[in-house]
Write a protein that holds these residues in place. Structure first.
Motif, PDB file in Angstrom:
ATOM      1  N   SER B 210       0.800  -1.222   0.000  1.00 15.47           N
ATOM      2  CA  SER B 210       0.000   0.000   0.000  1.00 15.47           C
ATOM      3  C   SER B 210       0.840   1.283   0.000  1.00 15.47           C
ATOM      4  N   TRP B 211       2.098   1.204   0.491  1.00 15.63           N
ATOM      5  CA  TRP B 211       2.886   2.438   0.578  1.00 15.63           C
ATOM      6  C   TRP B 211       3.090   3.066  -0.795  1.00 15.63           C
ATOM      7  N   ILE B 212       3.450   2.242  -1.778  1.00 13.70           N
ATOM      8  CA  ILE B 212       3.741   2.772  -3.114  1.00 13.70           C
ATOM      9  C   ILE B 212       2.461   3.056  -3.909  1.00 13.70           C
ATOM     10  N   ALA B 213       1.326   2.731  -3.361  1.00 13.78           N
ATOM     11  CA  ALA B 213       0.072   2.816  -4.130  1.00 13.78           C
ATOM     12  C   ALA B 213      -0.511   4.219  -4.201  1.00 13.78           C
ATOM     13  N   THR B 214       0.005   5.144  -3.380  1.00 12.12           N
ATOM     14  CA  THR B 214      -0.586   6.486  -3.357  1.00 12.12           C
ATOM     15  C   THR B 214       0.500   7.560  -3.423  1.00 12.12           C
ATOM     16  N   VAL B 215       0.375   8.446  -4.388  1.00 14.07           N
ATOM     17  CA  VAL B 215       1.309   9.572  -4.520  1.00 14.07           C
ATOM     18  C   VAL B 215       1.279  10.408  -3.239  1.00 14.07           C
ATOM     19  N   GLY B 216       2.457  10.778  -2.767  1.00 18.32           N
ATOM     20  CA  GLY B 216       2.547  11.629  -1.583  1.00 18.32           C
ATOM     21  C   GLY B 216       2.805  10.871  -0.301  1.00 18.32           C
ATOM     22  N   ASN B 217       2.674   9.542  -0.320  1.00 12.30           N
ATOM     23  CA  ASN B 217       3.041   8.786   0.883  1.00 12.30           C
ATOM     24  C   ASN B 217       4.511   9.032   1.202  1.00 12.30           C
ATOM     25  N   THR B 218       4.827   9.031   2.494  1.00 15.81           N
ATOM     26  CA  THR B 218       6.196   9.368   2.899  1.00 15.81           C
ATOM     27  C   THR B 218       6.802   8.287   3.784  1.00 15.81           C
ATOM     28  N   PHE B 219       8.120   8.234   3.757  1.00 16.67           N
ATOM     29  CA  PHE B 219       8.886   7.330   4.619  1.00 16.67           C
ATOM     30  C   PHE B 219      10.170   8.074   4.983  1.00 16.67           C
ATOM     31  N   TYR B 220      10.474   8.126   6.259  1.00 16.64           N
ATOM     32  CA  TYR B 220      11.687   8.791   6.746  1.00 16.64           C
ATOM     33  C   TYR B 220      12.575   7.746   7.417  1.00 16.64           C
ATOM     34  N   ILE B 221      13.886   7.966   7.340  1.00 16.54           N
ATOM     35  CA  ILE B 221      14.810   7.058   8.022  1.00 16.54           C
ATOM     36  C   ILE B 221      16.047   7.840   8.469  1.00 16.54           C
ATOM     37  N   THR B 222      16.563   7.509   9.625  1.00 19.83           N
ATOM     38  CA  THR B 222      17.830   8.076  10.083  1.00 19.83           C
ATOM     39  C   THR B 222      18.382   7.185  11.204  1.00 19.83           C
ATOM     40  N   GLY B 223      19.568   7.543  11.688  1.00 24.00           N
ATOM     41  CA  GLY B 223      20.170   6.773  12.774  1.00 24.00           C
ATOM     42  C   GLY B 223      20.428   5.326  12.399  1.00 24.00           C
ATOM     43  N   VAL B 224      20.863   5.115  11.159  1.00 23.70           N
ATOM     44  CA  VAL B 224      21.076   3.741  10.691  1.00 23.70           C
ATOM     45  C   VAL B 224      22.418   3.239  11.213  1.00 23.70           C
ATOM     46  N   GLN B 225      22.381   2.110  11.866  1.00 22.17           N
ATOM     47  CA  GLN B 225      23.603   1.537  12.433  1.00 22.17           C
ATOM     48  C   GLN B 225      23.632   0.033  12.175  1.00 22.17           C
TER      49      GLN B 225
END
Lengths: 58, 351
Positions: B210-225
């Protein structure tokens, strides 16, 4: 896969080939003759596949 | 009394440095820019990170100041073009490759192989199952793991430990050590999670659609270890200068810091310039340039008609200017940005 649309050798001061001028994904890049470089590895993969020819230096 | 031995049991493990195998895990360094509209598959964005994608789905990437406590930045992904019907070759997400030299301590492919633990902060506008995949260079060994986004638009810390891989061939030199994929959508090349597989898989087959199914959906990531062992420790914050220099092993951008000069020499028709890299690069880099430069022979100045890359090594690069001035054999010449921050020279040795 990278889209390589032009490839031509560039010569250094001593007249030997030192890099390949290539247009990759629409951007002009100068790629060293080093297989650990991902652009050169892809160019040579396409050369070996017969889909790309590197032109001689001008 | 001299101290003869430090009692390690009394130390907090987060005091140890160099635990984190991920460079730019806090998304601070952005030499290529801070906003990328529909970057191509494998086109690098924030330092060390590129998207992977195939099929109809297209994403935008930017450096965002939306970040969890103790972090300044995150990497934000936004759906640019939706894929509402995932086919068998439709997939996408974020990619990070650990250099073999750095991954060698894990001993994958040997009987002494160790567990590794990945931790990160994620935030999404869509709840559900997402996944991460670990692969070797040849994409002949893969391991996928699920994680769940429980709440909309809320930072959540995720910790994933995977079993050691005693099989397969894992690169331990300057090539691709571990190919890490944060799978945001996967209609194909996915597998059953939580075990090592022979084959090329970029995520789990539980990954939401479902994430890729709608324009404008967002995903953030940081602190990758990513660290050796079965325990996720606190994120190892490094100085910006330290992180930048680590990034410059893979990509170095010269220019954009005022009006910088480089000195070179000429023969009768070409100017030759050499530039020393701030750190040894992973491989001889690809050269490119952008913006405006001025060439000056101390008698006149002009705009070169071409700037071509020459011989590069892991320590230095050469480039050549053509046109713009009258070149004289043996003359000293200068090249500089035509106006403040107008030009840049780029050296790319990414994996």
């Amino acid at each position: 896969m990278m889209n390589v649309t032009l490839a031509q050798y560039i010569q250094g001061l001593d007249g030997t080939n030192v890099s390949v001028k290539a247009v990759i994904d629409g951007e002009t890049l100068f790629v060293p003759l080093d297989l650990s470089n991902r652009h050169y590895a892809e160019i040579m993969r396409q050369v070996e596949a017969g889909t790309l020819t590197i032109q001689e230096a001008e | 009394m001299a101290v003869s031995r430090i009692d390690e049991a009394g130390l907090n493990v987060t005091q140890y440095g160099n635990r984190n195998l991920i460079i730019n895990g806090a998304m601070q360094v952005a030499q290529r820019g801070t906003s990328f509209n529909a970057p191509a598959d494998a086109e690098y964005t924030l330092d060390r990170i590129s998207p992977f994608r195939n099929g109809a789905g297209v994403i935008d990437i930017e450096q965002s100041t939306v970040a969890p406590e103790s972090f300044q930045y995150s990497l934000k992904v936004t759906v640019d073009t939706a894929d509402t019907s995932l086919g068998g070759t439709d997939f996408g997400g974020l990619r990070y490759v650990v250099e073999g030299y750095d991954a060698s301590r894990i001993d994958f492919g040997k009987s002494s192989a160790k567990q590794i633990t990945l931790s990160f902060y994620a935030r999404s506008s869509v709840t559900g199952i997402y996944s991460v995949a670990f692969r070797n260079s040849a994409a002949s060994r893969s391991y996928a793991v699920d994680y769940t986004i429980d709440a909309v638009d809320t930072w959540e810390r995720k910790e994933i430990t995977i079993t050691a891989d005693t099989s397969g061939t894992w690169v331990t030199d300057s090539g691709k050590g571990i190919d890490l994929r944060f799978c945001l959508w996967g209609g194909g090349y996915t597998t059953t999670p939580n075990s090592w597989n022979n084959g090329n898989f970029i995520g789990s087959n539980n990954t939401n659609t479902s994430w890729i199914a709608t324009v404008g959906n967002t995903f953030y990531i940081t602190g990758v270890q990513l660290e050796v062992g079965d325990t996720a420790t606190g994120f190892e914050h490094r100085s910006y200068g330290d992180e930048l220099q680590r990034c410059q092993r893979y990509y170095y951008r010269y220019g954009g810091n005022g009006r910088e000069n480089l000195v070179g020499g000429s023969n009768t028709n070409t100017g030759y310039f050499a530039i020393q890299f701030p750190t040894t690069m992973r491989s001889a880099p690809t050269f490119s340039n952008g913006g405006g430069f001025t060439i000056n022979n101390f008698t006149s100045a002009g705009t070169p008609s071409d700037i071509n890359g020459g011989l590069t090594s892991i320590n230095s690069g050469e480039f050549q200017t053509v046109g713009g001035i009258s070149y004289t054999l043996g003359n000293t010449i200068l090249v500089y940005e035509a106006s403040t921050n107008s030009g840049n020279l780029k050296f790319d040795a990414e994996l």
